[in-house]
Structures are given as structure tokens and as C-alpha cells.
Design a protein around this motif. Structure first.
Motif, mmCIF file in Angstrom:
data_model
loop_
_atom_site.group_PDB
_atom_site.id
_atom_site.type_symbol
_atom_site.label_atom_id
_atom_site.label_comp_id
_atom_site.label_asym_id
_atom_site.label_seq_id
_atom_site.Cartn_x
_atom_site.Cartn_y
_atom_site.Cartn_z
ATOM 1 N N PHE A 259 37.608 42.116 42.722
ATOM 2 C CA PHE A 259 39.497 42.620 42.251
ATOM 3 C C PHE A 259 39.656 43.217 43.512
ATOM 4 N N ALA A 260 41.020 43.030 44.354
ATOM 5 C CA ALA A 260 41.368 43.240 45.320
ATOM 6 C C ALA A 260 42.995 44.112 44.947
ATOM 7 N N GLY A 261 43.238 45.672 44.235
ATOM 8 C CA GLY A 261 44.195 45.916 44.539
ATOM 9 C C GLY A 261 44.312 45.407 42.942
ATOM 10 N N ASN A 262 45.007 44.668 42.440
ATOM 11 C CA ASN A 262 45.201 44.458 40.867
ATOM 12 C C ASN A 262 44.374 43.591 39.645
ATOM 13 N N LEU A 263 44.203 44.338 38.972
ATOM 14 C CA LEU A 263 43.274 44.217 37.831
ATOM 15 C C LEU A 263 43.703 43.050 36.350
ATOM 16 N N PRO A 264 42.972 42.238 36.068
ATOM 17 C CA PRO A 264 43.956 41.744 35.195
ATOM 18 C C PRO A 264 43.807 42.407 33.618
ATOM 19 N N ASN A 265 45.342 42.003 33.422
ATOM 20 C CA ASN A 265 46.273 42.710 32.757
ATOM 21 C C ASN A 265 44.869 42.968 31.417
ATOM 22 N N THR A 266 45.258 43.668 30.441
ATOM 23 C CA THR A 266 44.595 44.268 29.803
ATOM 24 C C THR A 266 45.625 44.898 28.008
ATOM 25 N N GLU A 267 46.813 45.373 28.518
ATOM 26 C CA GLU A 267 47.304 45.790 28.368
ATOM 27 C C GLU A 267 48.181 45.739 27.003
#
Length: 329
Positions: A259-267
């Protein structure tokens, strides 16, 4: 140090946000320029907080809803007291400290078969720790997209930048661009997180000139000429016997592991994307009535990255790792 608070659960036990680590790192890293330098990192206020019944431990014996990494000890010795956090190179599994060939304005790793590269030491040259987790409720635990790393200075480019480098109008805090975080479940590497691929330090081989760019399209990809890399093409060196090979992190690992920068959304809800699933607390409860699991983290400064250069020595940055937990349906 920023005041970082765990979020309240959106639904009881369905979503619980856990601040795992809040780290302020003062990084003294010479990267390929290290000669007789005292490279080290100082850390403060490293804490763990939980707003739910999830309990945490470094040793699986002493449990708490809040941990402080200053208490992390091996054989009775506090790990942070011996941390150097020097530049290393590796794929998150194996790390080495390159032997260098010094030049007037730059240095290069000695990749000859006669050079001997030291094996980097865990919890001396890079951070390696396991967090034990337990809960009375069955939970899936994910690496949260709310995790972040950022320069300590709010302004990083321009004459008024904070912690300014003597090599140009940019902040030494951009060393955060060379930060790496790897997560492991047992011996299975889940992913490597390149926290800040947007920082690019230009330093062409043979030149003493430096320039810092942010979010600019890369034009050159090279392991040897110091021109900054494409955000998804970050180099490291692999050592096998006497052979040292420069490799691209994104091509060596499956893309789903980088992962470069953004991570998969978990929120907002339990993610369908399970690439950042770090552990599952279910199965059989122990004698105390808890489900248990573990996750291991490795944190290092990638010496092969263009943001690990003399121009950024003594940079400061904040690293916050967060976990999201979801009830198992």
C-alpha cells in the motif's frame, strides 16, 4: 505531540476504533551517507488506547486497555533504550545494513561480491514487536484506514518550512517519505505500507543539489541515480549469499500486499476488502473466558528510498497506527 483520541463506536461492538501506537520519532538517519555517525531515534509518548472490551498485551500475560511502548522489554531490557533506528534495506522480512562506497557528494551501496553487509538487528536497527489481543466477544481486527504518518512540521516546502534543511528550502521532516510499516499474522506477511509516497527528494548522482517535490508525477525510476521513484516503484536490496540485488518492492510482492499512501477504507462498515485483516478473535475461549489472537508490526527507515538522504538527517515525524474491530456476524 498531537492529542489523538479513539473514536466512539458507531454501533455497539460492531465498529471499535483502537489507537495502537502514537509515535513521535526524531530520526537521525544518514542513509547512504553514514560514515561514523551516531544514528539513532528517540521516541516519546508511545501509547495504546482502547474504547472497547478489547484488551492488549506485549507478553500475553499482563493485560491492559492501554499500553505504552516504553514498557516494551525483552529479557528485562527496555527496547527503546537500545534503539538506533538506522537506515536498513529489506522487504519487511529480512533486513540488511549496506556497506557503502563514499564519494564527494553522494554514496552508493557496495554491491560487489567481496563486500559484507551486516544483518540488521531487530529492536536495535528497526522496531519489531507483537501485540496480543483478547476479547470476550468474537471480533475481526483490521488495520484501519485512519492510520497515518506525517511530518512533524506543518509546512515542509518553502523558506518558512519547519525544521528546515541546510540543503534547500524544505523540511528535514520529509524523512517520513522513507518510512515503512509491515504487518504480520504469525509468519504470514499481510502487507507493507509505504506511508508517504508523495514526498520526493531529487538528488541526482554526483550532484550536491537537492530539491523536494510533493505529489509530482515521477519521470525516472532507478536504483542508482537517486532520482526519485514512481510512488509504486520503491527499491530495496535483497541479499543472497554474496549477491546484492536491487528490487522493486511493488513487483517483488503481490500488489495486494503493498500500500502506497491510502489504505483500504475501514471506517464506515466492515470492509469487503480483507487485505488488512490482521486477526480474528474467535474459536475456543481460554480458561479466563477470552478469545485471543496476535499481530506483529515492523517499522523501519528504508535506506534505499530517496527520502533517506543526508539532507533530511534529524527529521521528525508522527506515526499513528490504528485498528478497527468488527463483530463477527
Amino acid at each position: 505531540m498531537k492529542n489523538i483520541k479513539a473514536k466512539s463506536s458507531k454501533k455497539p461492538i460492531i465498529i471499535v476504533n483502537l489507537v495502537l501506537i502514537t509515535v513521535l520519532m526524531v530520526v537521525a538517519v544518514y542513509a547512504w551517507f553514514a560514515v561514523n555517525a551516531d544514528n539513532h531515534v528517540k521516541m516519546y509518548d508511545i501509547e495504546v488506547h482502547s474504547d472497547n472490551p478489547l484488551q492488549l498485551s506485549f507478553d500475553g500475560t499482563t493485560w491492559s486497555e492501554g499500553l505504552n511502548l516504553n514498557d516494551f522489554a525483552i529479557d528485562g531490557k527496555k527496547v527503546l533504550e537500545n534503539m538506533k533506528f538506522i537506515e536498513v534495506t529489506g522487504d519487511g522480512s529480512k533486513f540488511n545494513i549496506p556497506t557503502l562506497i563514499q564519494h564527494d557528494n553522494y554514496a552508493l551501496p557496495d554491491t560487489s561480491t567481496s563486500s559484507v553487509w551486516k544483518v540488521a538487528a531487530a529492536n536495535e536497527d528497526y522496531l519489531d514487536f507483537t501485540v496480543h489481543m483478547r476479547s470476550q466477544d468474537p471480533l475481526d481486527v483490521y488495520f484501519s484506514s485512519a492510520s497515518f504518518a506525517e511530518p512533524s512540521s506543518s509546512v515542509v516546502i518553502g523558506a518558512d518550512c519547519g525544521n528546515k534543511s541546510s540543503y534547500g528550502d524544505f523540511s528535514k521532516d520529509c524523512i517520513v517519505g522513507a518510512l515503512r510499516v509491515a504487518a504480520y499474522k504469525d509468519t504470514d506477511r499481510k502487507f507493507i505500507w509505504i506511508t508517504n509516497p508523495e514526498y520526493h527528494l531529487d538528488n541526482v548522482k554526483g550532484s550536491s543539489s537537492y530539491a523536494m517535490e510533493v505529489d509530482k508525477t515521477a519521470s525516472t525510476v532507478s536504483a542508482t541515480n537517486f532520482t526519485w521513484n514512481n510512488p509504486y516503484t520503491h527499491f530495496y536490496y535483497e541479499v543472497s549469499g554474496t549477491t546484492k540485488t536491487a528490487k522493486s518492492l511493488s513487483s517483488t510482492l503481490a500488489n495486494s500486499q503493498v500500500f502506497a499512501g491510502n489504505l483500504p477504507n475501514t471506517e464506515s462498515a466492515k470492509p469487503a476488502d480483507t487485505r488488512t485483516l490482521l486477526g480474528t478473535l474467535d474459536g475456543t475461549k481460554n480458561a479466563d473466558g477470552y478469545y485471543e489472537d496476535t499481530v506483529t508490526f515492523r517499522v523501519w527507515i528504508e535506506g534505499c528510498d530517496t527520502e533517506a538522504r543526508r539532507a533530511l538527517v534529524n527529521g521528525k515525524f508522527n506515526l499513528t497506527i490504528m485498528l478497527d474491530s468488527f463483530a463477527i456476524q
